[in-house]
Design a protein around this motif. Sequence first.
Motif, short mmCIF file in Angstrom:
data_model
loop_
_atom_site.label_atom_id
_atom_site.label_comp_id
_atom_site.label_asym_id
_atom_site.label_seq_id
_atom_site.Cartn_x
_atom_site.Cartn_y
_atom_site.Cartn_z
N LYS A 107 -5.91 9.78 -3.46
CA LYS A 107 -5.67 11.12 -2.93
C LYS A 107 -4.24 11.22 -2.40
N PRO A 108 -3.64 12.42 -2.43
CA PRO A 108 -2.33 12.60 -1.77
C PRO A 108 -2.45 12.32 -0.28
N LEU B 154 3.85 11.26 -1.96
CA LEU B 154 3.09 10.02 -1.84
C LEU B 154 1.60 10.24 -2.06
N TYR B 155 0.95 9.21 -2.61
CA TYR B 155 -0.51 9.19 -2.71
C TYR B 155 -1.01 7.78 -2.47
N VAL B 156 -2.29 7.66 -2.12
CA VAL B 156 -2.89 6.36 -1.82
C VAL B 156 -3.28 5.72 -3.16
N VAL C 265 -1.84 0.74 0.05
CA VAL C 265 -0.63 0.82 -0.76
C VAL C 265 -0.40 2.28 -1.15
N LEU C 266 0.82 2.77 -0.88
CA LEU C 266 1.20 4.14 -1.24
C LEU C 266 2.23 4.10 -2.34
N GLU D 264 6.57 0.93 -4.24
CA GLU D 264 5.37 1.11 -3.44
C GLU D 264 5.62 0.67 -2.00
N ALA D 265 4.86 1.25 -1.10
CA ALA D 265 4.93 0.89 0.32
C ALA D 265 3.56 0.40 0.76
N ARG D 266 3.55 -0.68 1.52
CA ARG D 266 2.29 -1.29 1.96
C ARG D 266 2.20 -1.28 3.47
#
Length: 111
Positions: free
Chosen positions: A27-28, A69-71, A106-107, A2-4
């Motif tokens: 959502k994407p 990626l999505y949220v 976060v993605l 994950e990316a923050r």
Amino acid sequence: MEARAYLKYARISPRKVQIVLDLIRNKPVDVAMAILKHTPKAASESLEKLLKSAMANAENNHNMDVSKLYVSQCFVSPGPILKRIRPRAQGRAFQILKRTSHVTMVLKEQE
């Protein structure tokens, strides 16, 4: 993986930010970006920058594919409150609370 990305001390009330975050959760990223671009709310502009930052973190720091990626998570918590005084009639003073927000996004990659 994950990316923050974080937005600290944003000078907008958490209540106003929460309304916009509810629109983009799960959502994407391309759909979330379009929603933020066309939502006429004060928080949209800063959240759009935050989403771009999270996407850049995912691509550069974690070698994730941006198209997948999505949220996965996004939330807001209240920051410190700036207290101001407003003069009123007959020598009274009313307090004005200028609220701040801490936003986290976060993605994650879809499987």
